[in-house]
Design a protein around this motif. Structure first.
Motif, mmCIF file in Angstrom:
data_model
loop_
_atom_site.group_PDB
_atom_site.id
_atom_site.type_symbol
_atom_site.label_atom_id
_atom_site.label_comp_id
_atom_site.label_asym_id
_atom_site.label_seq_id
_atom_site.Cartn_x
_atom_site.Cartn_y
_atom_site.Cartn_z
ATOM 1 N N VAL A 1 -7.356 -22.608 7.305
ATOM 2 C CA VAL A 1 -7.832 -23.374 8.254
ATOM 3 C C VAL A 1 -6.437 -23.938 8.905
ATOM 4 O O VAL A 1 -6.530 -24.396 10.241
ATOM 5 N N THR A 2 -5.200 -23.981 8.386
ATOM 6 C CA THR A 2 -4.087 -24.450 8.853
ATOM 7 C C THR A 2 -3.584 -23.420 9.895
ATOM 8 O O THR A 2 -3.069 -23.569 11.098
ATOM 9 N N GLU A 3 -3.869 -22.195 9.374
ATOM 10 C CA GLU A 3 -3.417 -21.096 10.147
ATOM 11 C C GLU A 3 -4.334 -20.952 11.523
ATOM 12 O O GLU A 3 -3.583 -20.697 12.771
ATOM 13 N N MET A 4 -5.673 -21.571 11.482
ATOM 14 C CA MET A 4 -6.548 -21.382 12.429
ATOM 15 C C MET A 4 -6.005 -22.332 13.617
ATOM 16 O O MET A 4 -6.008 -22.077 14.970
ATOM 17 N N ILE A 5 -5.383 -23.553 13.147
ATOM 18 C CA ILE A 5 -5.203 -24.422 14.135
ATOM 19 C C ILE A 5 -3.806 -24.390 14.680
ATOM 20 O O ILE A 5 -3.384 -25.290 15.803
ATOM 21 N N THR A 6 -2.818 -23.810 13.849
ATOM 22 C CA THR A 6 -1.442 -23.655 14.274
ATOM 23 C C THR A 6 -1.068 -22.187 15.089
ATOM 24 O O THR A 6 -0.172 -22.025 15.707
ATOM 25 N N GLY A 7 -2.054 -21.338 14.643
ATOM 26 C CA GLY A 7 -1.874 -19.908 15.371
ATOM 27 C C GLY A 7 -0.688 -19.294 14.383
ATOM 28 O O GLY A 7 -0.031 -18.161 14.920
ATOM 29 N N LEU B 1 1.002 -21.180 -2.204
ATOM 30 C CA LEU B 1 0.086 -21.387 -1.085
ATOM 31 C C LEU B 1 -1.227 -21.619 -1.683
ATOM 32 O O LEU B 1 -1.455 -21.247 -2.810
ATOM 33 N N GLN B 2 -2.160 -22.427 -0.822
ATOM 34 C CA GLN B 2 -3.357 -23.024 -1.180
ATOM 35 C C GLN B 2 -4.537 -22.052 -0.763
ATOM 36 O O GLN B 2 -4.434 -21.409 0.071
ATOM 37 N N VAL B 3 -5.930 -22.111 -1.441
ATOM 38 C CA VAL B 3 -6.875 -21.290 -1.015
ATOM 39 C C VAL B 3 -7.459 -21.676 0.268
ATOM 40 O O VAL B 3 -7.471 -20.800 1.020
ATOM 41 N N GLU B 4 -7.206 -22.974 0.694
ATOM 42 C CA GLU B 4 -7.384 -23.302 2.123
ATOM 43 C C GLU B 4 -6.710 -23.168 3.091
ATOM 44 O O GLU B 4 -6.719 -23.804 4.195
ATOM 45 N N HIS B 5 -5.493 -22.375 2.883
ATOM 46 C CA HIS B 5 -4.495 -22.277 3.812
ATOM 47 C C HIS B 5 -4.979 -21.726 5.182
ATOM 48 O O HIS B 5 -4.592 -21.944 6.428
ATOM 49 N N ASP C 1 0.857 -17.519 10.903
ATOM 50 C CA ASP C 1 0.377 -16.520 9.675
ATOM 51 C C ASP C 1 1.303 -17.098 8.508
ATOM 52 O O ASP C 1 2.547 -16.851 8.500
ATOM 53 N N LEU C 2 0.924 -17.821 7.862
ATOM 54 C CA LEU C 2 1.452 -18.503 6.682
ATOM 55 C C LEU C 2 2.093 -17.420 5.510
ATOM 56 O O LEU C 2 3.245 -17.814 4.681
ATOM 57 N N VAL C 3 1.421 -16.441 5.392
ATOM 58 C CA VAL C 3 2.028 -15.529 4.362
ATOM 59 C C VAL C 3 3.154 -14.680 5.013
ATOM 60 O O VAL C 3 4.122 -14.384 4.436
ATOM 61 N N GLN C 4 3.334 -14.574 6.434
ATOM 62 C CA GLN C 4 4.440 -13.983 7.085
ATOM 63 C C GLN C 4 5.354 -14.822 6.769
ATOM 64 O O GLN C 4 6.740 -14.444 6.819
ATOM 65 N N TRP C 5 5.329 -16.143 6.990
ATOM 66 C CA TRP C 5 6.230 -17.031 6.801
ATOM 67 C C TRP C 5 6.758 -17.126 5.439
ATOM 68 O O TRP C 5 8.065 -17.187 5.180
ATOM 69 N N GLN C 6 5.905 -16.957 4.496
ATOM 70 C CA GLN C 6 6.281 -16.764 2.951
ATOM 71 C C GLN C 6 7.583 -15.607 2.936
ATOM 72 O O GLN C 6 8.358 -15.789 2.191
ATOM 73 N N VAL D 1 -2.932 -10.962 1.394
ATOM 74 C CA VAL D 1 -1.334 -10.616 1.336
ATOM 75 C C VAL D 1 -1.263 -9.326 2.074
ATOM 76 O O VAL D 1 -0.340 -9.160 2.716
ATOM 77 N N ILE D 2 -2.050 -8.438 1.617
ATOM 78 C CA ILE D 2 -2.026 -6.853 1.922
ATOM 79 C C ILE D 2 -1.954 -6.721 3.462
ATOM 80 O O ILE D 2 -1.326 -6.088 4.214
ATOM 81 N N LYS D 3 -3.013 -7.625 4.119
ATOM 82 C CA LYS D 3 -3.060 -7.578 5.502
ATOM 83 C C LYS D 3 -1.833 -7.893 6.147
ATOM 84 O O LYS D 3 -1.470 -7.303 7.179
ATOM 85 N N THR D 4 -1.353 -8.943 5.753
ATOM 86 C CA THR D 4 -0.116 -9.437 6.683
ATOM 87 C C THR D 4 1.056 -8.499 6.183
ATOM 88 O O THR D 4 1.909 -8.135 7.210
ATOM 89 N N ALA D 5 1.199 -7.988 5.023
ATOM 90 C CA ALA D 5 2.181 -7.032 4.816
ATOM 91 C C ALA D 5 2.344 -5.685 5.401
ATOM 92 O O ALA D 5 3.255 -5.391 5.954
#
Length: 664
Positions: free
Chosen positions: A299-305, A293-297, A307-312, A17-21
């Motif tokens: 893999v979804t980021e990798m195939i969609t390009g 958010l799931q531990v495995e999120h 950032d789900l934390v940014q979306w949050q 989370v810190i990286k995206t923030a």
């Protein structure tokens, strides 16, 4: 958008989370317990607040302390991560009461999905497919058993308040039901304080496929493809991949729309995961919805390009979703392997200890490592033993799997037992390569997964002896450089009336193998029992390039202070050098005793700079893994200078002091 957020979590998710923030220009506040004073997430954040003792119930589960920390630091929102308070409706409500934005769903959505049985009723009303089962309020054993008898065995007992496989039992016949129910109720009571159960038809070959959904507060909702999480141990995920193998666009859309129906049924906002069981005939059934958010999120980021934390963060700030459904594009294939401190051979029980050696694979657009630990950190008894998440991506499943195999082979961890070799064995099996997946995969293919390493014991001993021999040669070279005429610096293994050779006794577990090394024109001849190997090799730090009987390969060795970890593509093997009982105090494996044998801390210096000392004199003390190690003078000489002071951290292999041998 927020100026500052507090992260009510620890470890790799807090770091994530810190990286995206930081990329979004948002300041971050970490919280930490006594055990996490020096943790990576604490050092990464802009600020950090201490919240209590090491046990989570005395720190990370204390919502009032976390809210007080957010108010004290002027944070506008709290990101709960996953686990701890992430699905705690009372905490979500308390955030709102204190004018803090909870970066997650509304309180009502959390409460709706907090009970598995209540969630089933909501999903049934929303016409989301359900596994046949009993989700009623009457919890009498006779009603539960009658429901199981009616739907037919096998059935699955599940605690309504459960998660992580707790309070769950498979029942294969009516004769087993009463005992299984009693056991599941006991476990549910101990884990959740709630022994209510539901009964479901147990599918014998299901896949665990989950849909990532996202909803904003403006009425928009999308699904971001699916993840296959079928490979599990103790009902907990081990390897996840996206997209799910064999998924057709039609089935994906059907499951995605069902997931959105589930989310809209509870007025969902934010990131959520709707978990389904997918049967062999492509029928699917709602299991549960994780309101976080799931531990495995990744893999979804990798195939969609995306950032789900940014979306949050965007959604929590009241902004619309970045994409509409038609804009979501799937590209390539991704895997996530969870690296745990655990013993797969002992029923995957977690282990604790010090990460005395930690060398993850290099990161690139193909390889990502999400972690919250560094070399030298402890894996404690207080928290989840996950060391890292290894995520890989490539253009298709076959190439991504090759990436994962290579990355696991490059993952070097010393100081404790991990599941790295197990993971490598698992993904190397033919059923996994063929994507023949279901939730019973590990048990079904146990013999394949736990097959002995392809690395023969004799070759391991050769490689171990070569490392020791090269390390010894380096030490002798240093001695010869300081006094080229000293007979003690002679490096030829000269013996009167005997062939010139070195002998190493290598301990692999309970077995001790003697390896004799004799120099030849181009390298060495290594002899084990009656087997002779032609060997050439070079040592570069901890890495060795070796050629054995014409076969060239690479491996590395970590000195863990008395024991060694040898890493090859086949995994890690621990070995030790059995020292001869000569009474000598010299440690030939410590490179003259003047380099750090492991990662640790300098405790004290025992002599003054400039002191003249005799061989064997204690010079300084290091501490690692709660054990002290004394560095002694390898020969008579003078301590010219120390390179570290008490309290400083030292990396294994670092030179500790300048020492001049006495010339007599």
């Amino acid at each position: 958008m927020f100026d500052k957020i507090l992260i009510a979590n620890r470890g790799e998710i807090a770091c994530r989370v810190i990286k995206t923030a930081r990329q979004m220009g948002i300041a971050t506040v970490a919280v930490y317990s006594d055990a996490d004073v020096n943790a990576l997430h604490v050092t990464m954040a802009d600020e950090a607040i201490h919240i209590g003792a090491a046990p989570s119930k005395e720190s990370y589960l204390l919502g009032d302390k976390i809210i007080a920390a957010a108010l004290k630091t002027g944070s506008q929102a709290i990101h709960p991560g996953y686990g701890f308070l992430s699905e705690n409706a009372d905490f979500c409500r308390a955030c709102a009461d204190n004018n803090l934005v909870f970066i997650g769903p509304p309180t009502g959505a959390i409460e709706a999905m907090g009970s598995k049985s209540a969630a089933k009723r909501i999903m049934e009303a929303a016409e989301v497919p359900l596994v046949p089962g009993y989700h009623g309020e009457d919890q009498s054993p006779s009603i539960l058993k009658a429901s199981a008898d009616d739907m037919g065995y096998p059935v699955l007992l599940k605690a309504t308040a459960g998660g992580g496989g707790k309070g769950m039992r498979q029942v294969w016949s009516a004769d087993e039901f009463d005992e299984a129910l009693a056991a599941a109720k006991r476990e549910a009571t101990n884990s959740f304080g709630d022994d209510r159960m539901l009964v479901e038809k147990y599918l014998t070959r299901p896949r665990h496929v989950e849909i990532q959904v996202f909803c904003d507060s403006l009425g928009n909702a999308v699904y971001l493809a699916e993840r296959d999480c079928s490979v599990q141990r103790r009902h907990q995920k081990v390897i996840e991949e996206a997209p799910a193998p064999g998924m057709t666009p039609e089935l994906r859309d059907k499951m995605g729309q069902a997931a959105i129906q589930a989310a809209e049924a509870i007025d969902y906002v934010g990131a959520g995961t709707v978990e389904f069981l997918l049967d062999v005939d492509d029928s699917f059934y709602f299991m549960e919805m994780n309101t976080r958010l799931q531990v495995e999120h990744p893999v979804t980021e990798m195939i969609t390009g995306q950032d789900l934390v940014q979306w949050q963060l965007l959604v929590a700030a009241g902004q619309p979703l970045p994409l509409s459904q038609s804009d979501v594009v799937i590209n390539g294939h991704a895997f996530e392997a969870r690296i745990y401190a655990e013993d797969p051979a002992n029923d995957f029980l977690p282990v604790t200890g010090n990460l005395s050696f930690l060398q993850p694979p290099s990161e690139s657009k193909y390889v990502r490592v999400d972690t919250g630990v560094l070399e030298g950190d402890d894996v404690s008894v207080y928290y989840d033993p996950m060391i890292a998440k290894l995520i890989v991506w490539d253009e298709d499943r076959e190439r991504a799997l090759q990436r994962l195999q290579q990355a696991l082979g490059d993952y070097r961890i010393g100081g404790m037992t991990t599941n790295v070799a197990f993971l490598n064995n698992l993904i190397s099996t033919e059923p996994f390569k063929q994507a023949d997946l279901d939730t019973g995969f590990i048990e079904k293919h146990r013999e394949l997964i736990f097959a002995p390493s392809a690395e023969e014991g004799a070759l391991v001993c050769v490689k171990a002896a070569l490392y020791l021999h090269l390390a010894l040669s380096n030490k002798k070279d240093r001695l010869q450089a300081s006094d080229p005429y000293s007979p003690w610096a002679e490096n030829s293994a000269w013996r009167m009336n005997e062939t010139h050779h070195f002998t190493y006794d290598i301990a692999l577990g309970e077995d001790i193998t003697t390896v004799s090394v004799q120099a030849t024109g181009a390298g060495w001849s290594f002899t084990l029992a009656d087997q002779v190997y032609s060997v050439m090799g070079q040592l570069h730090g901890q890495s060795i390039v070796v050629t054995i009987d014409g076969h060239r390969s690479n491996y590395s060795v970590a000195n863990l202070g008395g024991e060694f970890a040898l890493y090859t593509d086949s995994g890690m093997v621990s070995f030790a050098l059995v020292q001869p009982e000569t009474g000598a105090e010299e440690d030939l494996t410590a490179a003259g005793g003047l380099v750090a044998p492991m990662n640790g801390t300098v405790v004290t210096l025992l002599v003054e700079q400039g002191a003249q000392v005799a061989k064997g004199t204690p010079l300084m003390v290091m501490e690692a893994m709660k054990m002290e190690h004394t560095i002694k003078a390898p020969y008579d000489g003078t301590v010219e200078s120390f390179y570290f002071t008490p309290g400083e951290l030292v990396e294994g292999g670092a030179e500790l002091l300048a020492f001049q041998m006495r010339e007599d």
